[in-house]
Enzyme design. Structure first.
Site, PDB file in Angstrom:
ATOM      1  N   HIS A 115     -47.831   8.447 -13.318  1.00 12.06           N
ATOM      2  CA  HIS A 115     -46.659   8.481 -12.618  1.00 12.06           C
ATOM      3  C   HIS A 115     -47.204   8.173 -11.199  1.00 12.06           C
ATOM      4  O   HIS A 115     -48.113   8.833 -10.702  1.00 12.06           O
ATOM      5  CB  HIS A 115     -45.915   9.703 -12.457  1.00 12.06           C
ATOM      6  CG  HIS A 115     -45.478  10.258 -13.989  1.00 12.06           C
ATOM      7  ND1 HIS A 115     -44.528   9.520 -14.523  1.00 12.06           N
ATOM      8  CD2 HIS A 115     -45.744  11.118 -14.696  1.00 12.06           C
ATOM      9  CE1 HIS A 115     -44.183  10.359 -15.673  1.00 12.06           C
ATOM     10  NE2 HIS A 115     -45.153  11.090 -15.854  1.00 12.06           N
ATOM     11  N   ASN A 129     -37.761  12.708 -16.979  1.00 11.15           N
ATOM     12  CA  ASN A 129     -37.317  13.758 -16.112  1.00 11.15           C
ATOM     13  C   ASN A 129     -37.963  13.793 -14.783  1.00 11.15           C
ATOM     14  O   ASN A 129     -37.082  14.315 -13.905  1.00 11.15           O
ATOM     15  CB  ASN A 129     -37.574  15.147 -16.518  1.00 11.15           C
ATOM     16  CG  ASN A 129     -36.426  15.508 -17.806  1.00 11.15           C
ATOM     17  OD1 ASN A 129     -35.190  15.518 -17.319  1.00 11.15           O
ATOM     18  ND2 ASN A 129     -36.658  16.111 -18.958  1.00 11.15           N
ATOM     19  N   ALA A 170     -44.168  16.770 -14.394  1.00 10.55           N
ATOM     20  CA  ALA A 170     -45.209  16.250 -14.783  1.00 10.55           C
ATOM     21  C   ALA A 170     -45.799  15.509 -13.291  1.00 10.55           C
ATOM     22  O   ALA A 170     -46.742  14.358 -13.531  1.00 10.55           O
ATOM     23  CB  ALA A 170     -45.023  15.122 -15.814  1.00 10.55           C
TER      24      ALA A 170
END
Length: 272
Positions: A222, A192, A125
């Site tokens: 993120h 992750n 991601a």
């Protein structure tokens, strides 16, 4: 065509299987396994080309597949990864957090070398991993700030001991600050990206993570900042959560599909 075994028939595994079945990934899905027989049966029912459902995960690599794709859990990596390599099959791992256990990482790394096989880790991601990997020796600090809706964080191990009530959060709230190693242990299904960042950069003890619960967001965001003797890099990725599993960003699934497509294809390869 490459023959593929799939470990895990949940949200990510299903999307990978559908991409193979549609021809987007030029391979053949021959065998699948999930701890839930209902999940594996439900997946197979959606496919035109029906793979075989095996009785236990170790049987995936006992068949003549080229690669086993793990889309199950960190526990699945710990229990099955070595036997896949031992059976001389390549492996793609989605539950990258398992590799922050140094003993597991070392065992699998040695197995890759001994059996001449490769483990593939999709970028998931986040972006920027190529750049961070290229300056890994020059890094002085790496930080990751992940912002998600509280419902995307429900069920994490962190809340077994925390007094934080996700239902009562009304404004953006920092619920965790610590190392990537701690984050991956406490939020195994959510973070992750911290494991990937650690593996290409400064390691899990020096990569710092902040997790923010924001009830007003509809994205998984993120933000990565890496600094060192090379200068400074900043990356901000806003992901749409997967419709079937809000803990997973759509980009993580698309990254897995692209990694497997690249494995099954020939031609020009872009990126490190």
């Amino acid at each position: 065509m490459k023959r593929i075994g799939l470990l895990g028939c949940g949200a990510i595994g299903t999307q990978i299987a559908l991409a193979i079945d549609s021809g987007k990934i030029p391979g053949i899905l021959t065998h699948v396994y999930d701890a839930s027989k209902d999940a594996s049966s439900a997946l197979v029912s959606k496919l035109k080309n029906k793979p075989v459902i095996v009785e236990n995960p170790h049987l995936l690599s006992s068949h003549p597949v080229d690669i086993v794709v793990e889309a199950a859990s960190q526990e699945a990596v710990r229990n099955v990864a070595h036997s896949v390599l031992q059976n001389k099959r390549d492996l793609m791992i989605m539950s990258v957090g398992a590799l922050l256990d140094e003993s597991i990482y070392d065992i699998l790394s040695e197995a890759c070398e001994h059996f001449h096989k490769t483990i593939y880790l999709p970028s998931g991601a986040i972006g920027g991993l190529d750049a961070i990997k290229s300056v890994s020796d020059l890094l002085e600090s790496v930080t990751l700030t992940t912002t998600k809706h509280p419902k995307s964080l429900k069920g994490a191990k962190f809340f077994e001991t925390s007094k934080i009530d996700l239902e009562k959060i009304t404004t953006p709230t920092i619920i965790f600050e610590g190392t990537a190693k701690e984050a991956v242990t406490l939020f195994p299904a959510n973070i992750n990206v911290a494991a990937l960042l650690s593996l290409v950069g400064m390691g899990s003890e020096k990569t710092m993570v902040k997790i923010v619960a924001d009830p007003n967001t509809d994205k998984n965001t993120h933000t990565i900042v890496a600094q060192g003797k090379f200068g400074k890099m900043s990356f901000n990725i806003e992901n749409i959560p997967d419709e079937t599993n809000p803990k997973t960003s759509k980009l993580a699934i698309l990254s897995a599909i692209e990694t497997l497509r690249k494995y099954c294809s020939s031609g020009i390869s872009i990126g490190t």
